[in-house]
Design a protein around this motif. Sequence first.
Motif, short mmCIF file in Angstrom:
data_model
loop_
_atom_site.label_atom_id
_atom_site.label_comp_id
_atom_site.label_asym_id
_atom_site.label_seq_id
_atom_site.Cartn_x
_atom_site.Cartn_y
_atom_site.Cartn_z
N ASN A 1 53.24 45.07 51.42
CA ASN A 1 51.82 44.85 51.68
C ASN A 1 51.50 43.36 51.79
OD1 ASN A 1 48.94 45.69 51.79
ND2 ASN A 1 48.86 44.65 49.81
N ALA A 2 52.05 42.56 50.89
CA ALA A 2 51.80 41.11 50.94
C ALA A 2 52.32 40.52 52.24
CB ALA A 2 52.45 40.42 49.73
N ASP B 1 47.29 28.42 53.18
CA ASP B 1 47.29 28.63 51.73
C ASP B 1 47.53 30.10 51.39
OD1 ASP B 1 44.77 29.30 52.76
OD2 ASP B 1 43.67 28.57 51.03
N LEU B 2 46.96 30.99 52.17
CA LEU B 2 47.20 32.42 51.97
C LEU B 2 48.67 32.75 52.18
CD1 LEU B 2 45.06 35.39 53.04
CD2 LEU B 2 47.40 35.29 53.87
N VAL B 3 49.25 32.24 53.25
CA VAL B 3 50.67 32.49 53.53
C VAL B 3 51.53 31.98 52.38
CG1 VAL B 3 52.61 31.91 55.04
CG2 VAL B 3 50.38 32.50 56.04
N THR B 4 51.26 30.78 51.92
CA THR B 4 52.05 30.18 50.85
C THR B 4 51.98 31.01 49.57
OG1 THR B 4 51.69 27.98 51.78
CG2 THR B 4 52.36 28.09 49.46
N GLU B 5 50.77 31.38 49.16
CA GLU B 5 50.62 32.13 47.91
C GLU B 5 51.14 33.56 48.02
OE1 GLU B 5 47.29 31.78 45.23
OE2 GLU B 5 46.58 30.04 46.35
N LEU B 6 50.91 34.19 49.16
CA LEU B 6 51.37 35.57 49.30
C LEU B 6 52.88 35.66 49.50
CD1 LEU B 6 48.54 37.54 51.13
CD2 LEU B 6 48.90 37.09 48.70
#
Length: 193
Positions: free
Chosen positions: A37-38, A50-55
């Motif tokens: 899912n991530a 930032d979303l790509v990095t954290e997920l």
Amino acid sequence: MLGLKLATDPRWVNIVESNIEEILTDHAWCEQKAATNAITIITLNSEHTDLVTELLELAKEELEHFQMVHDIIKKRGYTLGRERKDSYVNELYKFMNKGGNRVQSMVDRLLFSAMIEARSCERFKLLSKRIKDPELSKFYHDLMISEAGHYTTFLKFARQYGQGVDVEKRWKELIDFEAEVIQNYGKSETIHG
């Protein structure tokens, strides 16, 4: 903190304890699906660095959890069973807006993900406090903390990138919907069952 309207009946832990191999297999596949899912969210929203990095970190952590559960399965002489359907997740999925714009779809996917993490966190907390197996009690306590972090990560990104969407209203609607769905669960030895 999680905002869930309906708590799991503590007797669910007794059901879980009646078939530890089943709960572990189900749990392992839940972790695999969480990683997938991530990655799906990353694929659909790759412009948000930032979303790509954290997920990416979250997906790696979910795969580590999958491996940890599999290690417990092997240590106990069990075999990882076949992947299970997660009816709870499939019912929650019906809530997601299928015809909205890209931002609405992203917000719904992030809120959907946050809800699953919130319910998993709540179940892990219950297991950590009530299961009689000391190894699994500690294991689920540690995972509960991790799931809480994932929950807040998904909510944070829904709020951050939900321009033009009333994210708080949508989150409240999902909380209400989940309260109706979860009434039918808590009767099987699965994480969401």
